[in-house]
Scaffold this motif. Structure first.
Motif, short mmCIF file in Angstrom:
data_model
loop_
_atom_site.label_atom_id
_atom_site.label_comp_id
_atom_site.label_asym_id
_atom_site.label_seq_id
_atom_site.Cartn_x
_atom_site.Cartn_y
_atom_site.Cartn_z
N LEU A 22 5.16 59.97 -3.56
CA LEU A 22 4.43 60.46 -2.74
C LEU A 22 3.02 60.77 -3.35
CD1 LEU A 22 3.90 62.42 -0.32
CD2 LEU A 22 4.86 64.40 -1.46
N PHE A 23 3.13 61.54 -4.63
CA PHE A 23 1.78 61.61 -5.32
C PHE A 23 1.06 60.20 -5.63
CE2 PHE A 23 1.15 66.20 -6.45
CZ PHE A 23 2.39 66.50 -6.12
N SER A 24 1.93 59.22 -5.98
CA SER A 24 1.20 58.03 -6.12
C SER A 24 0.30 57.32 -4.83
CB SER A 24 2.32 56.96 -6.39
OG SER A 24 1.83 55.65 -6.59
N SER A 25 0.79 57.69 -3.95
CA SER A 25 0.14 57.48 -2.60
C SER A 25 -1.04 58.22 -2.27
CB SER A 25 1.09 57.71 -1.28
OG SER A 25 1.06 59.26 -1.00
N PHE A 26 -1.44 59.22 -3.00
CA PHE A 26 -2.69 59.96 -2.86
C PHE A 26 -3.92 59.18 -3.52
CE2 PHE A 26 -0.06 62.60 -1.02
CZ PHE A 26 0.51 63.68 -1.43
N PHE A 27 -3.54 58.37 -4.56
CA PHE A 27 -4.55 57.77 -5.40
C PHE A 27 -4.80 56.38 -5.00
CE2 PHE A 27 -5.18 61.36 -8.25
CZ PHE A 27 -3.83 61.97 -8.15
N ARG B 41 -5.50 53.91 -7.45
CA ARG B 41 -4.88 53.01 -8.49
C ARG B 41 -3.74 53.65 -9.18
NH1 ARG B 41 -10.10 51.88 -8.28
NH2 ARG B 41 -10.64 53.53 -9.78
N PRO B 42 -2.79 53.95 -8.58
CA PRO B 42 -1.67 54.48 -9.36
C PRO B 42 -0.93 53.77 -10.28
CG PRO B 42 -0.84 53.92 -7.08
CD PRO B 42 -2.35 53.76 -7.20
N ARG B 43 -0.48 54.14 -11.24
CA ARG B 43 0.51 53.27 -12.33
C ARG B 43 2.00 52.98 -11.53
NH1 ARG B 43 0.59 57.12 -17.25
NH2 ARG B 43 1.80 55.19 -18.06
N PRO B 44 2.49 52.20 -12.04
CA PRO B 44 3.92 52.09 -11.95
C PRO B 44 4.68 53.32 -12.20
CG PRO B 44 3.32 50.35 -13.14
CD PRO B 44 2.25 51.46 -13.16
N ILE B 45 5.40 53.70 -11.27
CA ILE B 45 6.31 54.87 -11.41
C ILE B 45 7.05 55.15 -12.56
CG2 ILE B 45 8.06 56.26 -10.14
CD1 ILE B 45 6.59 56.02 -7.67
N GLU B 46 7.92 54.07 -12.78
CA GLU B 46 8.79 53.53 -13.91
C GLU B 46 8.18 53.99 -15.24
OE1 GLU B 46 11.19 53.20 -10.98
OE2 GLU B 46 12.04 53.73 -13.19
N GLU B 47 6.84 53.70 -15.39
CA GLU B 47 6.16 53.86 -16.76
C GLU B 47 5.92 55.34 -17.02
OE1 GLU B 47 3.00 50.05 -16.68
OE2 GLU B 47 2.21 52.16 -17.37
N VAL B 48 5.45 55.95 -15.72
CA VAL B 48 5.16 57.50 -15.91
C VAL B 48 6.36 58.15 -16.26
CG1 VAL B 48 4.02 59.42 -14.63
CG2 VAL B 48 3.41 57.20 -14.19
N ILE C 291 -0.09 60.25 -12.93
CA ILE C 291 0.57 59.10 -12.13
C ILE C 291 -0.81 58.15 -11.99
CG2 ILE C 291 -0.14 60.20 -9.96
CD1 ILE C 291 2.96 58.03 -10.45
N ASN C 292 -2.12 58.64 -12.05
CA ASN C 292 -3.25 57.77 -11.75
C ASN C 292 -4.03 57.41 -12.94
OD1 ASN C 292 -3.65 60.66 -12.23
ND2 ASN C 292 -5.74 60.45 -11.10
N ASP C 293 -3.31 57.61 -14.27
CA ASP C 293 -3.91 57.28 -15.23
C ASP C 293 -4.99 58.07 -15.44
OD1 ASP C 293 -4.83 54.25 -17.14
OD2 ASP C 293 -3.99 56.14 -17.90
N PRO C 294 -5.22 59.35 -15.42
CA PRO C 294 -6.51 59.92 -15.31
C PRO C 294 -7.28 59.77 -16.99
CG PRO C 294 -4.93 61.49 -15.79
CD PRO C 294 -4.10 60.14 -15.57
N ARG C 295 -8.75 59.91 -16.76
CA ARG C 295 -9.56 60.27 -17.85
C ARG C 295 -9.49 61.34 -18.41
NH1 ARG C 295 -15.12 57.52 -15.95
NH2 ARG C 295 -15.69 58.26 -18.07
N MET D 39 -4.19 55.56 4.41
CA MET D 39 -3.05 55.53 5.28
C MET D 39 -1.68 55.68 4.68
SD MET D 39 -2.90 55.91 8.35
CE MET D 39 -1.51 55.07 9.13
N LYS D 40 -1.54 55.20 3.41
CA LYS D 40 -0.61 55.04 2.62
C LYS D 40 0.08 56.59 2.49
CE LYS D 40 -2.27 54.33 -1.88
NZ LYS D 40 -1.87 54.00 -3.27
N ASP D 41 -1.04 57.43 2.22
CA ASP D 41 -0.57 58.90 1.82
C ASP D 41 -0.01 59.40 3.11
OD1 ASP D 41 -4.28 59.88 2.02
OD2 ASP D 41 -3.07 58.65 3.14
#
Lengths: 360, 307, 401
Positions: free
Chosen positions: B102-107, B109-116, B148-152, C1-3
């Motif tokens: 879900l959170f991944s979909s907000f960004f 360029r999210p990272r792969p979930i398994e990594e996080v 999840i978004n590899d933030p700075r 849209m994916k969100d």
């Protein structure tokens, strides 16, 4: 019980009462629901079943056919009949609800028309219609009925509108849900919020706390049922012949019994939060098959059987007895009350263990 | 050569009616460092943080984040930020993996979930429902959503409050790794050990203003060549305390301890030994140490870190 | 849209995984549909119920014109099954043979009073004479007395059935006496007024659209404030606002999820209604579908409205509970609304459910609509608009935007 115990109990009762009153939502639900039920159902279907003031439609016909029709209708009771010019208008009258049913001659056939949506009301309408039809068939050959039925009511209230019989059922239901929710709802939520744990570490005995809960809940059910009863009398002009001893016994034993049932639920469910929901589901299911809103007789057999096992059914009948609406053998009433009380008396003490049980 | 700060705040102000929660504060956050905002409850640090996180609008001030100057934090900036809120929940009936999806979909360029998941050591719990997680696991999940978004830039607001020591160490390790990976962290905490262990820079906030900034060492050094002597306070009455005043710069009772701050260790020690010789209790449980952030904080604000 | 898509999926997943919401959204409407259909298809008929009755014949038997015995025999035959598996209409409890049959015994009357038997039929002494007199002179009919238990539904049912039997006997007696010609009488039919499509009325066709709307209503009234207020109170939403997710996008995803739930409800209810209960109503036409969609949308907006009025999740649920019953029952979902006192009438006219149910049934051809089509569409649409406006300005999301 010593003076100290009485004082503790007194304090606990006051605390419980205050908690209940402050929980506006719960307060409203307990008192408002039965009132709403009665107001809504009383207005919608209140006078169902009474044969006063049924509006019958006929198509204005001249001559013997018309006269004999009107005579047959008049002989069947205090009915109003409206005359229409055409069959279409009559049918429309039924659709719009200005008629309860209509009777029309169609090609030598006597046809009664009903509104199919008025499922429950059509039953008494059909009875009246059959009476009219019988009279007409005889009258058409210049005959009168030779055998008539005279009804003599024995016990209970005869010829009462549906709402009259429904009110005790609604009272029984409100006791059911108040009793259930006191335990599988209120107490379980206290457990969930760790409020019970705080009580346990005091020197107070858990049984005293539970006694306070029972006392407060009894006050609540008495108040709520009396208010509802009063409302039914005032708003709909219903008459009840309440036997106050039996009424009080029933309210006490039913409340206690339903609290016992609530205890059973609380002990059986894994999560405190589920208890409240399960008791809601149970009470709504019971409501349908307990004969409160429609007679048990029209249900399929397996539902009738399940209905016998439903406490609400017996509570409703006992309440009808206590309010003078329906008769039953006194033995049966006392057995029902005793059984309900026993249910509570046996199970509620187990609640003390639940209270002290460590939360999960 | 100085790299520009990743966050720069100038004259940030937020008031609620007459109350000035944040009163024109300014500070810089260096890239690839941990910046700790210390302050008692009501100091304004939560408000400051909320403004930086983009869920509160300031009344005045400039925010320069990632080199861009704005009046308030917008969507674009949020793409590069990760926020661990002090308080927040997750849908109890979602699985850990689904939360991250879900959170991944907000960004963008999210990272792969398994990594996080691996980063926060929640891989075995990937299919568990949130409601079955322990407090520490939920906190790690929250951190995962912040990464999840590899933030700075990462905000850690009270990241270890209410956690057991093991869980706390896990999270410290995560924070260390983030800093090593070149991220900037803005941290708030009640725990002195945490502030000392993790911080590169510290700003002390009280009543809406910043009253001190610097590295932990610099702040402690503000207290000069102070030594702190602590001993068991049983049997020490307030009159006795006042007679001891003269032997040191400051002396007070703090819970079960008497705490003495002194610039001249030897002189104070002699005085205390002499005083305790005549007491039945003697001088028990003595600790001698250098001042820490707690002491700095107490000196600056008159209150403890953990209230 | 994916969100948005992901949010929609989360909305549906959490609703189905939580047992409580799963019950109220899916199980309960199905339960209601099945049980009400089962019950009301049987109404008026005795079905497989056997009514215990008592009969006392005080008339002395005679060789000729023994109407009393005829009547007794009829009731006897109605209580003897042809085969073992048949249920009989009556269960005749014979009176105590040792008792003097001059009056119904106290024990028999008690049996009626207590419901052990549903009715006690008494054939009085001199009955045969009275019948003959009724036929030959103007002296009025002979009477049979039936004792009933007041306030008892089984007694009412017994009375109704006995009346029908007696009416038939009436004609039979007159036929035997050569007075009545059964061949030249007319037949009687009881019909329901046909709706637009002349199909025979089935209660399930009337009920199914109502239950569909009820399902959407529950999802909107309880689910929307429940999810939003719970999300806000528990800090679930706060975690979203620190990400690039904006409130409008959240709402979009939320609404999509709500729509998916309504669709799921529709599919389950329709499948059960159509294939298990034999509903014939043709729902896949533009106008009915329009009303269903409008219903889902209106109740979604109404849910937002309730969420914006309540301050906490508990308050929201309390409000929802209070609104639930009046809106459902005074909206014509389960039975048509007849004469109502003014106050309830007002509720009915204000309630968007009334128009949705009316419009849906009207366009399905089950009912003749009370309201013209534009009105039935406009009122819920207006409600939707008002709710969105109010909620839009009032709802607090816990973030300053």
């Amino acid at each position: 019980m010593g003076g100290g115990t009485m004082r503790s109990l007194h304090a606990l009762v006051r605390a419980e009462m205050a908690t209940f009153v402050r929980d506006r939502a719960s307060l409203l639900l307990t008192f408002l629901f039965p009132v709403l039920f009665i107001l809504i159902f009383g207005s919608l279907m209140g006078d169902m079943g009474s044969t006063d003031d049924i509006a019958i439609g006929v198509v204005a016909t001249r001559g013997d056919a018309g006269d004999s029709l009107r005579t047959a209708i008049s002989a069947s009771g205090t009915l109003r009949f409206n005359e229409y010019e055409t069959v279409e208008q009559l049918l429309q009258g039924i659709e719009t609800g200005s008629l309860d049913f209509g009777v029309v001659w169609e090609d030598g056939l006597l046809v009664f028309y009903y509104d199919p949506r008025r499922i429950q009301e059509n039953v008494p309408f059909q009875e009246v219609a059959r009476g009219i039809a019988s009279r007409l068939r005889l009258a058409a050959q210049g005959l009168e009925p030779v055998v008539v039925l005279r009804t003599i009511p024995v016990g209970g209230q005869p010829e009462v509108p549906w709402i009259h019989v429904a009110v005790p059922g609604i009272l029984a239901f409100s006791i059911l849900s108040a009793g259930l929710s006191a335990i599988a709802g209120h107490v379980t939520s206290m457990k969930q919020r760790k409020l019970l744990d705080r009580l346990i570490v005091t020197p107070m005995r858990p049984t005293l706390f539970l006694l306070a809960v029972v006392i407060v809940r009894l006050l609540v059910t008495f108040a709520s049922t009396l208010i509802t009863l009063l409302l039914a009398v005032v708003v709909f002009g219903l008459r009840f012949d309440v036997n106050w001893l039996q009424y009080c016994v029933l309210v006490v034993s039913a409340t206690v019994g339903m609290m016992g049932l609530g205890t059973a639920i609380s002990l059986l469910v894994r999560q405190a939060s589920s208890a409240g929901h399960i008791s809601t589901i149970l009470s709504i299911t019971m409501m349908f098959i307990s004969g409160i809103y429609f007679p048990i007789e029209i249900m399929p057999r397996f539902l009738r059987v399940i209905s016998y096992a439903t406490p609400l059914r017996h509570m409703a009948e006992a309440m009808r007895y206590a309010t003078g609406v329906m008769e039953m053998s006194p033995a049966r009433f006392w057995i029902i009350s005793a059984a309900l009380f026993a249910l509570g008396a046996l199970l509620l003490p187990l609640l003390a263990r639940y209270v002290v049980r460590s939360g999960r | 050569m100085d790299t520009p700060p990743i966050v720069s705040i100038r004259r940030l102000t937020k008031h609620y009616g007459a109350v000035r929660a944040v009163d024109g504060i300014s500070f810089d956050v260096r890239d690839a460092s941990v910046f700790t905002l210390l302050g008692p409850n009501g100091a304004g640090k939560t408000t400051t943080l909320e403004i930086l996180e983009g869920i509160r609008r300031p009344n005045a001030g400039d925010l320069t984040v990632f080199g861009r100057t704005v009046r308030h934090v917008d969507r674009g900036l949020k793409e590069e930020m990760g926020v661990l809120l002090q308080e927040g929940g997750f849908e109890p009936y979602l699985r850990v993996r689904e939360v991250l999806q879900l959170f991944s979909s907000f960004f963008r360029r999210p990272r792969p979930i398994e990594e996080v998941l691996a980063d926060v050591a929640l891989t075995e719990k990937a299919s568990a429902l949130v409601r079955t997680l322990s407090g520490g696991q939920k906190q790690r999940l929250a951190i995962a959503t912040a990464l999840i978004n590899d933030p700075r830039l990462v905000f850690l607001d009270e990241p270890t409050t209410g956690l057991d020591p093991q869980a706390r160490r896990n999270i410290w390790a995560i924070a260390e790794r983030l800093r090593t990976a070149g991220k900037a962290i803005i941290l708030t905490t009640h725990y002195m050990e945490e502030a000392e262990a993790l911080s590169d820079d510290v700003a002390v906030m009280d009543h809406g203003t910043i009253i001190a900034t610097g590295t932990p060492r610099e702040l402690c050094a503000q207290l000069g060549q102070t030594t702190i002597i602590e001993f068991d306070a049983s049997g020490v009455g307030s009159e006795e305390l006042s007679t001891l005043q003269g032997c040191c710069r400051a002396i007070r009772q703090d819970g079960s301890l008497v705490v003495a701050e002194t610039d001249d260790f030897l002189k104070t020690m002699e005085h205390l030994l002499a005083w305790s010789a005549n007491r039945a209790e003697g001088l028990r449980d003595i600790t001698v140490r250098q001042p820490n952030l707690e002491d700095v904080f107490l000196t600056l604000t008159g209150r403890r870190l953990r209230e | 849209m994916k969100d948005c898509r992901r949010l929609a999926r989360v909305h549906v997943t959490t609703a189905l995984r939580e047992r409580v919401t799963f019950f109220w959204y899916l199980v309960f409407p199905l339960f209601l549909l099945v049980i009400l259909t089962l019950i009301f298809s049987n109404i008026g008929s005795v079905g497989d119920l056997t009514l215990p009755i008592g009969l006392v014949n005080q008339e002395t038997p005679s060789a000729t014109a023994d109407f009393a015995t005829i009547i007794e025999d009829v009731f006897l035959s109605l209580s003897q099954a042809g085969t073992a598996s048949q249920t009989t209409l009556f269960d005749l409890r014979s009176p105590d043979p040792t008792h003097d049959a001059s009056a119904p015994s106290e024990s028999q009357l008690n049996a009626v009073r207590n419901g052990d038997i549903t009715a006690l039929l008494l054939i009085p002494e001199g009955f045969n004479q009275d019948v003959l007199k009724a036929v030959t002179t103007d002296s009025g009919p002979a009477t049979l007395t039936v004792y009933l238990s007041g306030g008892r539904s089984s007694s009412e049912l017994a009375e109704s059935v006995i009346e029908q039997v007696i009416a038939g006997l009436d004609e039979q007696i007159l036929t035997t006496l050569g007075r009545f010609d059964p061949l030249s009488t007319f037949a009687v039919e009881h019909r329901t007024i046909a709706a637009a499509d002349d199909e025979p009325f089935q209660y399930v066709d009337f009920l199914l659209p109502g239950i569909l709307l009820m399902g959407f209503f529950t999802t909107g009234l309880f689910g929307v404030p429940g999810t939003i207020l719970f999300g806000r109170d528990r800090g679930i939403l706060r975690r979203y606002w620190v990400t690039p997710l904006t409130v409008p996008r959240y709402l979009a995803g939320f609404s999509m999820g709500h729509g998916a739930l309504c669709l799921l409800q529709f599919v389950c209810l329709w499948l059960v209604g159509r294939f298990a209960l034999g509903a014939t109503v043709v729902i896949f036409r533009p106008l009915p579908l329009l009303f269903l969609v409008l219903g889902a949308v209106t109740f979604l907006a109404f849910g937002f409205f309730v969420a914006s009025v309540a301050r906490t999740a508990n308050a929201g649920m309390a409000i929802a509970n209070i609104l639930n019953m009046p809106m459902m029952f005074l909206g014509g979902l389960f039975f048509p609304i007849g004469d109502l006192p003014l106050a309830l009438r007002a509720v009915m006219y204000v309630n968007p459910m009334t128009y949705l149910a009316d419009g849906l049934r009207g366009t399905l051809g089950i009912d003749v609509a009370m309201f013209p089509l534009p009105v039935a569409l406009a009122v819920p649409a207006a409600w939707t608009l008002v709710c969105i406006v109010v909620a839009g300005s009032r709802l607090r999301w816990g973030v300053e935007r």
